[in-house]
Motif scaffolding. Structure first.
Motif, mmCIF file in Angstrom:
data_model
loop_
_atom_site.group_PDB
_atom_site.id
_atom_site.type_symbol
_atom_site.label_atom_id
_atom_site.label_comp_id
_atom_site.label_asym_id
_atom_site.label_seq_id
_atom_site.Cartn_x
_atom_site.Cartn_y
_atom_site.Cartn_z
ATOM 1 N N PRO A 143 42.418 46.132 14.786
ATOM 2 C CA PRO A 143 42.668 45.283 15.962
ATOM 3 C C PRO A 143 43.319 43.948 15.631
ATOM 4 O O PRO A 143 43.985 43.353 16.479
ATOM 5 N N TRP A 144 43.128 43.456 14.401
ATOM 6 C CA TRP A 144 43.630 42.136 14.038
ATOM 7 C C TRP A 144 45.100 42.146 13.641
ATOM 8 O O TRP A 144 45.682 41.084 13.401
ATOM 9 N N LEU A 145 45.725 43.311 13.595
ATOM 10 C CA LEU A 145 47.136 43.386 13.203
ATOM 11 C C LEU A 145 48.042 42.624 14.161
ATOM 12 O O LEU A 145 49.082 42.099 13.758
ATOM 13 N N THR A 146 47.663 42.562 15.428
ATOM 14 C CA THR A 146 48.528 41.924 16.429
ATOM 15 C C THR A 146 48.042 40.534 16.831
ATOM 16 O O THR A 146 48.611 39.925 17.740
ATOM 17 N N LEU A 147 47.009 40.024 16.163
ATOM 18 C CA LEU A 147 46.416 38.763 16.589
ATOM 19 C C LEU A 147 46.751 37.618 15.639
ATOM 20 O O LEU A 147 47.161 37.840 14.497
ATOM 21 N N PRO A 148 46.598 36.364 16.084
ATOM 22 C CA PRO A 148 47.005 35.205 15.284
ATOM 23 C C PRO A 148 46.198 35.060 14.000
ATOM 24 O O PRO A 148 45.154 35.701 13.806
#
Length: 468
Positions: free
Chosen positions: A35-40
């Motif tokens: 999930p963190w691949l697209t987050l800041p």
């Protein structure tokens, strides 16, 4: 308010484990990481008092800091590695290349900025914090189209005669706050001991990397996150410019205030059950923040749907709660948090019993997550998160009191302030233990100037109400 004067860069170097101490290693991403691949990026700052000169800082402190970081990275080597992103459909993964990979380390000096004003709890222009944060280097792209993204950068900035800031920027894909706190405490322990032989010291247990293959995706949970990432992948590394007209402030609730709030909520809530410090504090802050955000828009649009639902995203550490044949160790290196969505109708959240409604909903959600088989519920997480993202005011939590960021000591005493900076990008509430008040809680908020003033008023009014 602190001035927007960037520090002078004294040195830019790269820190890595000593050659030969860590073999080149590849680690797969788990469905907790995806999930963190697209987050800041995750960004944090630690402030320490240091009433010494720049010369002494460079002579006595920095060499020890570098050496202890190099030793620490022998155990936390993914932070010195790369996030490898092959062309679709191959999956991203983590890789550390012995003798080639390293962590960017910046040493800087700030002359024009007042250290005390920079670390103040009072509202300050959030851009001043970016001066003591490092920038991750840009990705390298091979002729075959493989992206290689650096994972972490560190910056240590001295304010002569006043203090030191240790700033960090890293991709959240590699680890959560539990792992990052573990890394910082290990590095701190070595630095405080002047980087002596780790075998002779009482250090935190080293992290464990070998159990990643145990974490099986229970229902192609990662697939949707990978699809979004592939569609959004622009080659950027997650860095962002500091938003203008935004303030950062820290609010503290004392242990005595929290005890009064807990008694007040327990007496008036429907189930009459005792509530935890985390639940009751979060409920109080969430209600205060939502009142701040809706105040203007709702007075201008009175016909708005009163059945609107507000959502809050919380996270639960799964390290000891996954039902595998062998338990995931508490020192597991990576992300291992389950998202939980707390939902409360606007009419209830903004009503006279809003704090009680919020408290009951948060407590029920936490209880449900702790009692359920998290692996069985994992395929439904994405649906809940999408509902949260699409809501009008998606609020989430960054940090937690149990991370113990104020327990760190690099030989300078405990931090005089910590900041989770990345809350500016996603509407998060930063929560940590209080540095000064026994059993107290610190709350970090980033808002535009007028909204910050409104939030402060609403918060203080709320405190007076339960202290009566």
């Amino acid at each position: 308010m602190a001035h927007l004067q960037p520090p002078n860069i004294i040195e830019t170097c790269h820190i890595s484990p000593k050659n030969g101490t860590v073999p080149s290693t590849t680690l797969p991403l788990t469905f907790f990481d995806a999930p963190w691949l697209t987050l800041p990026l995750a960004e944090s700052i630690f402030f320490f008092s240091y009433p010494n000169s720049t010369q002494r800082f460079l002579k006595d402190f920095v060499p020890n800091l570098k050496q202890s970081l190099s030793i620490t990275l022998q155990h936390f080597f993914p932070y010195a590695g790369k996030l490898i992103i092959p062309p679709r459909p191959d999956h991203p993964y983590l890789h550390y290349n012995d003798s080639k990979d390293s962590l960017l380390f910046i040493v800087a000096e700030s002359i024009g900025t007042d250290f005390d004003k920079l670390k103040t709890d009072s509202p300050k222009d959030i851009r001043v914090l970016h001066g003591v944060l490092p920038k991750l280097p840009p990705p390298h792209v091979s002729p075959e189209g493989i992206q290689m993204r650096p994972i972490m950068a560190m910056q240590v900035t001295i304010f002569p005669g006043a203090g030191i800031c240790i700033g960090n920027a890293s991709t959240h894909v590699v680890s959560d706050g539990v792992t990052f706190g573990h890394f910082m405490k290990y590095w701190m322990s070595l630095t405080k001991s002047n980087a002596k032989d780790p075998a002779t010291l009482l250090l935190p247990a080293p992290p464990i990397h070998s159990c990643r293959n145990m974490i099986k995706d229970p229902g192609e949970v990662a697939t949707g996150h990978l699809e979004r990432f592939w569609s959004q992948n622009t080659g950027k590394n997650g860095s962002h410019s500091a938003p203008e007209n935004m303030l950062r402030a820290t609010f503290t609730m004392s242990g005595n205030q929290i005890d009064k709030l807990k008694s007040w909520v327990t007496e008036q809530s429907e189930n009459q059950s005792p509530v935890s410090t985390f639940v009751v504090t979060l409920a109080f802050i969430w209600v205060s923040l939502i009142k701040t955000l809706v105040q203007k828009s709702d007075t201008e649009a009175e016909d708005e749907d009163k059945h609107e639902v507000f959502h809050l995203l919380i996270n639960v550490d799964c390290r000891t709660r996954l039902k595998y044949a062998e338990p995931i160790p508490t020192t597991y290196f990576g992300n291992c948090m389950a998202p939980g969505i707390v939902s409360v109708k606007k009419l209830d959240l903004l009503g006279q019993k809003g704090i009680f409604a919020a408290s009951d909903a948060i407590a029920a959600r936490v209880k449900d997550m702790l009692s359920s088989d998290l692996l069985k519920t994992a395929p439904t997480w994405g649906q809940g998160v999408r509902k949260w993202v699409m809501s009008r005011f998606p609020i989430s939590i960054a940090g937690a009191p149990k991370l113990g960021f104020y327990d760190m000591d690099f030989g300078l005493g405990k931090p005089c302030k910590t900041e989770i900076v990345h809350i500016e990008t996603g509407g998060s509430i930063a929560i940590s233990e209080s540095r000064d008040v026994s059993n107290g809680i610190e709350i970090g908020i980033a808002l535009q100037k007028k909204k910050m003033e409104t939030f402060d008023i609403i918060l203080q009014q709320g405190i007076k109400e339960f202290e009566m």
